[in-house]
Design an enzyme around this catalytic site. Structure first.
Site, PDB file in Angstrom:
ATOM      1  N   TRP A  82     -38.024 -34.997  10.462  1.00  0.00           N
ATOM      2  CA  TRP A  82     -39.160 -34.236   9.924  1.00  0.00           C
ATOM      3  C   TRP A  82     -39.054 -34.253   8.400  1.00  0.00           C
ATOM      4  O   TRP A  82     -37.973 -34.007   7.848  1.00  0.00           O
ATOM      5  CB  TRP A  82     -39.168 -32.779  10.419  1.00  0.00           C
ATOM      6  CG  TRP A  82     -40.226 -31.991   9.692  1.00  0.00           C
ATOM      7  CD1 TRP A  82     -41.566 -32.044   9.907  1.00  0.00           C
ATOM      8  CD2 TRP A  82     -40.035 -31.089   8.577  1.00  0.00           C
ATOM      9  NE1 TRP A  82     -42.222 -31.228   9.009  1.00  0.00           N
ATOM     10  CE2 TRP A  82     -41.307 -30.639   8.194  1.00  0.00           C
ATOM     11  CE3 TRP A  82     -38.906 -30.634   7.872  1.00  0.00           C
ATOM     12  CZ2 TRP A  82     -41.502 -29.746   7.126  1.00  0.00           C
ATOM     13  CZ3 TRP A  82     -39.094 -29.749   6.813  1.00  0.00           C
ATOM     14  CH2 TRP A  82     -40.390 -29.307   6.456  1.00  0.00           C
ATOM     15  N   GLU A  86     -41.301 -35.605  14.285  1.00  0.00           N
ATOM     16  CA  GLU A  86     -41.963 -34.294  14.342  1.00  0.00           C
ATOM     17  C   GLU A  86     -43.152 -34.271  13.386  1.00  0.00           C
ATOM     18  O   GLU A  86     -43.032 -34.634  12.218  1.00  0.00           O
ATOM     19  CB  GLU A  86     -40.962 -33.192  13.962  1.00  0.00           C
ATOM     20  CG  GLU A  86     -41.562 -31.780  13.998  1.00  0.00           C
ATOM     21  CD  GLU A  86     -40.559 -30.687  13.621  1.00  0.00           C
ATOM     22  OE1 GLU A  86     -39.495 -31.011  13.044  1.00  0.00           O
ATOM     23  OE2 GLU A  86     -40.851 -29.507  13.892  1.00  0.00           O
ATOM     24  N   LYS A 110     -46.549 -32.216  11.513  1.00  0.00           N
ATOM     25  CA  LYS A 110     -46.891 -30.884  11.001  1.00  0.00           C
ATOM     26  C   LYS A 110     -48.245 -30.928  10.320  1.00  0.00           C
ATOM     27  O   LYS A 110     -48.568 -31.876   9.612  1.00  0.00           O
ATOM     28  CB  LYS A 110     -45.812 -30.433  10.009  1.00  0.00           C
ATOM     29  CG  LYS A 110     -45.966 -28.997   9.562  1.00  0.00           C
ATOM     30  CD  LYS A 110     -44.679 -28.482   8.944  1.00  0.00           C
ATOM     31  CE  LYS A 110     -44.864 -27.092   8.391  1.00  0.00           C
ATOM     32  NZ  LYS A 110     -43.607 -26.494   7.938  1.00  0.00           N
ATOM     33  N   ASP A 148     -43.666 -29.173  17.555  1.00  0.00           N
ATOM     34  CA  ASP A 148     -43.219 -27.828  17.175  1.00  0.00           C
ATOM     35  C   ASP A 148     -44.460 -26.949  17.322  1.00  0.00           C
ATOM     36  O   ASP A 148     -45.509 -27.254  16.732  1.00  0.00           O
ATOM     37  CB  ASP A 148     -42.718 -27.868  15.722  1.00  0.00           C
ATOM     38  CG  ASP A 148     -42.242 -26.527  15.206  1.00  0.00           C
ATOM     39  OD1 ASP A 148     -42.968 -25.532  15.379  1.00  0.00           O
ATOM     40  OD2 ASP A 148     -41.161 -26.476  14.579  1.00  0.00           O
ATOM     41  N   HIS A 155     -46.775 -25.967  14.441  1.00  0.00           N
ATOM     42  CA  HIS A 155     -47.283 -27.020  13.559  1.00  0.00           C
ATOM     43  C   HIS A 155     -48.699 -27.486  13.860  1.00  0.00           C
ATOM     44  O   HIS A 155     -49.070 -28.609  13.551  1.00  0.00           O
ATOM     45  CB  HIS A 155     -46.342 -28.223  13.590  1.00  0.00           C
ATOM     46  CG  HIS A 155     -45.042 -27.941  12.923  1.00  0.00           C
ATOM     47  ND1 HIS A 155     -44.118 -28.917  12.642  1.00  0.00           N
ATOM     48  CD2 HIS A 155     -44.505 -26.792  12.473  1.00  0.00           C
ATOM     49  CE1 HIS A 155     -43.067 -28.381  12.059  1.00  0.00           C
ATOM     50  NE2 HIS A 155     -43.271 -27.087  11.955  1.00  0.00           N
ATOM     51  N   HIS A 173     -39.843 -28.219  19.609  1.00  0.00           N
ATOM     52  CA  HIS A 173     -39.284 -27.122  18.834  1.00  0.00           C
ATOM     53  C   HIS A 173     -40.053 -25.883  19.253  1.00  0.00           C
ATOM     54  O   HIS A 173     -41.270 -25.823  19.041  1.00  0.00           O
ATOM     55  CB  HIS A 173     -39.475 -27.341  17.329  1.00  0.00           C
ATOM     56  CG  HIS A 173     -38.393 -28.148  16.711  1.00  0.00           C
ATOM     57  ND1 HIS A 173     -38.379 -28.471  15.370  1.00  0.00           N
ATOM     58  CD2 HIS A 173     -37.262 -28.669  17.242  1.00  0.00           C
ATOM     59  CE1 HIS A 173     -37.287 -29.167  15.112  1.00  0.00           C
ATOM     60  NE2 HIS A 173     -36.601 -29.311  16.224  1.00  0.00           N
ATOM     61  N   ASP A 177     -47.168 -21.307  10.153  1.00  0.00           N
ATOM     62  CA  ASP A 177     -45.871 -21.729  10.688  1.00  0.00           C
ATOM     63  C   ASP A 177     -44.792 -20.774  10.188  1.00  0.00           C
ATOM     64  O   ASP A 177     -43.908 -21.161   9.431  1.00  0.00           O
ATOM     65  CB  ASP A 177     -45.613 -23.172  10.212  1.00  0.00           C
ATOM     66  CG  ASP A 177     -44.297 -23.721  10.721  1.00  0.00           C
ATOM     67  OD1 ASP A 177     -43.967 -23.468  11.886  1.00  0.00           O
ATOM     68  OD2 ASP A 177     -43.610 -24.411   9.942  1.00  0.00           O
ATOM     69  N   ASP A 231     -42.409 -19.153  11.741  1.00  0.00           N
ATOM     70  CA  ASP A 231     -41.092 -19.228  12.362  1.00  0.00           C
ATOM     71  C   ASP A 231     -40.482 -17.874  12.681  1.00  0.00           C
ATOM     72  O   ASP A 231     -39.319 -17.615  12.394  1.00  0.00           O
ATOM     73  CB  ASP A 231     -40.146 -20.089  11.502  1.00  0.00           C
ATOM     74  CG  ASP A 231     -40.518 -21.554  11.544  1.00  0.00           C
ATOM     75  OD1 ASP A 231     -40.413 -22.153  12.614  1.00  0.00           O
ATOM     76  OD2 ASP A 231     -40.950 -22.092  10.499  1.00  0.00           O
ATOM     77  N   ASP A 276     -36.479 -23.371  17.134  1.00  0.00           N
ATOM     78  CA  ASP A 276     -36.604 -23.593  15.692  1.00  0.00           C
ATOM     79  C   ASP A 276     -37.337 -22.413  15.060  1.00  0.00           C
ATOM     80  O   ASP A 276     -38.559 -22.399  14.999  1.00  0.00           O
ATOM     81  CB  ASP A 276     -37.370 -24.902  15.425  1.00  0.00           C
ATOM     82  CG  ASP A 276     -37.492 -25.176  13.926  1.00  0.00           C
ATOM     83  OD1 ASP A 276     -36.749 -24.567  13.149  1.00  0.00           O
ATOM     84  OD2 ASP A 276     -38.349 -26.002  13.542  1.00  0.00           O
TER      85      ASP A 276
HETATM   86  C1  RNT Z   1     -40.305 -27.377   9.551  1.00  0.00           C
HETATM   87  C2  RNT Z   1     -39.916 -28.028  10.813  1.00  0.00           C
HETATM   88  C3  RNT Z   1     -38.480 -28.423  10.928  1.00  0.00           C
HETATM   89  C4  RNT Z   1     -37.533 -27.389  10.373  1.00  0.00           C
HETATM   90  C5  RNT Z   1     -36.089 -27.597  10.700  1.00  0.00           C
HETATM   91  C6  RNT Z   1     -35.194 -26.754   9.867  1.00  0.00           C
HETATM   92  O1  RNT Z   1     -41.560 -26.853   9.571  1.00  0.00           O
HETATM   93  O2  RNT Z   1     -40.259 -27.213  11.897  1.00  0.00           O
HETATM   94  O3  RNT Z   1     -38.192 -28.740  12.243  1.00  0.00           O
HETATM   95  O4  RNT Z   1     -37.891 -26.106  10.808  1.00  0.00           O
HETATM   96  O5  RNT Z   1     -35.796 -28.924  10.625  1.00  0.00           O
HETATM   97 ZN    ZN Z   2     -39.592 -27.745  13.823  1.00  0.00          ZN
END
Ligand code: RNT
Ligand code: ZN
Length: 416
Positions: free
Chosen positions: A181, A222, A224, A257, A260, A284, A292, A294, A323
């Site tokens: 990523w 990955e 986003k 993810d 994303h 993720h 995003d 998290d 994640d």
């Molecule tokens: C970031 C991505 C990625 C990170 C990690 C730390 O938006 O989700 O996967 O969160 O690699």
């Molecule tokens: Zn991620």
């Protein structure tokens, strides 16, 4: 109510709770090391802010500052999590013995030997991530930079990470999922959208030209939609990442993810869409709030729906990782709550009469399908969850948080 009673209630739905428990114990979930230290790692100056499109917020006391602290914190969390675990590391968590620092393009398997020991002693597999952010060589782009030297550095980092992933898989006897990523993108309307993507594509080609056995090392791409500071354009968009994986299906798999995508898109629905084409995918699991962000994974509707699709499509086809990174609450509790919630969502998915639901749909009996799905929601899930924790040797709900409070008082609160 006892587990025996709960079991018979599920049996009335045509579900075998013992089988659900046994099945869950065989599904690995990767626990991300980066919740423990707000994604800082050990290879750059910890006083510098995170860069590259991601952000932690909060400054709850007790962040791990050294490998020893992170390992000790992980140990507390791991004991609170039932089920089969893998560790998920970022390259920035390299451990340099005797001050032998190495830059990211020169990382070697030996810099992860202490992590291998950690995993071996706890029977864990290990996944891995090149770290394409929070580093002076981000210009700020990495693999898509127009600057040849920048690109070279990050390609070499990616190749080094393949070698490290090979080593992790070999030493631990389990496949290593290696996720690519980058936060490459632009804050405002680009003058050239194609250039960065063509360079990104060629750079990933070069990284994946490093040799590996695809059964052992599973590179992921990955995507986003946007990131902090790169609101207008990301090189690794959904279409880019998916197309890359589709055109290189003998070399890598797509990673989704669930933070994303646009806020009304759901990853649960994308799982079978991708699995209609790819033999395997990676996830993720996180919790976006408006963006995003998290946040810690909850036992909420979308997490449950994601897990239902994992179970229906075959858990062996989905590489599951967590994640998220919340720096505003106790980080050990954050690990435990999120991991336990994902386990709960998987268990509740395994307690669905999958075949019956398919039959009802295929025979057009949507009325009965709705009744069944709704009535299952009040089936005695808590008893089965307690039993699962018991057979895993992990604490039940209500029986673990005091351990975190005690650890906070004795260890975390003293880190300042
Ligand atoms: C970031 C991505 C990625 C990170 C990690 C730390 O938006 O989700 O996967 O969160 O690699
Ligand atoms: Zn991620």
């Amino acid at each position: 109510m006892s587990y025996i009673e709960a079991k018979s209630k599920y049996a009335a739905f045509g579900v075998d709770a013992d089988r659900a428990i046994a099945a869950l114990r065989a599904i690995p979930v990767s626990l991300h090391c980066w919740q423990g230290d707000d994604v800082r790692g050990f290879d750059t100056d910890p006083s510098k802010p995170l860069t590259g499109g991601i952000q932690t917020t909060g400054n709850y006391p007790g962040r791990a500052r050294t490998p020893e602290e992170l390992m000790a914190d992980l140990d507390v969390a791991l004991k609170l999590c039932p089920g089969m675990k893998k560790l998920n590391l970022h390259a920035s968590y390299a451990i340099f013995e005797d001050g032998q620092w190495a830059d990211r393009d020169a990382l070697e398997p030996k810099h992860f030997a202490p992590w291998v020991e950690f995993c071996q002693a706890r029977g864990l597999g290990c996944d891995f991530n090149p770290t394409f952010f929070s580093h002076p060589k981000c210009d700020p782009l990495t693999l898509s930079s127009p600057n040849e030297e920048t690109r070279r550095f990050w390609i070499d980092h990616g190749k080094a990470c393949i070698r490290i992933s090979r080593y992790l898989a070999q030493e631990l006897g389990q496949p290593c999922v290696m996720n690519i990523w980058t936060g490459d993108g632009f804050k405002d309307i680009p003058g050239d959208r194609m250039g960065p993507r063509v360079r990104y594509r060629a750079a990933i080609d070069e990284i994946l030209s490093e040799s590996y056995d695809f059964a052992q090392v599973k590179p992921c791409i990955e995507s986003k939609v946007f990131g902090i500071g790169v609101e207008a354009y990301t090189a690794g968009s959904a279409e880019f990442a998916l197309s890359y994986a589709a055109f290189n299906r003998d070399k890598c798999i797509p990673l989704m993810d669930n933070g994303h995508y646009h806020p009304t898109e759901v990853v649960s629905d994308k799982i079978p869409a991708l699995l209609a084409f790819f033999p395997e995918i990676a996830l993720h699991v996180t919790r976006p709030i408006r963006w995003d962000s998290d946040h810690v994974v909850l036992f909420d509707d979308e997490t449950r729906e994601i897990c239902r699709e994992i179970v229906r499509c075959g858990p062996e086809r989905v590489n599951i990782a967590l994640d998220y990174f919340d720096a505003s609450i106790n980080r050990v509790a954050a690990w435990a709550v999120g991991f336990r919630n994902l386990q709960k969502a998987l268990l509740s998915a395994l307690l669905q009469p999958v075949e019956e639901e398919k039959k009802l749909q295929d025979s057009g009996n949507f009325t009965k399908l709705m009744v069944l799905q709704e009535e299952l929601k009040t089936a005695p899930f808590g008893e089965v969850w307690d039993e699962y924790c018991r057979v895993c040797g992990a604490p039940a709900d209500g029986a673990w948080f005091h351990a975190v409070e005690q650890y906070e008082a004795e260890v975390l609160a003293k880190r300042c």
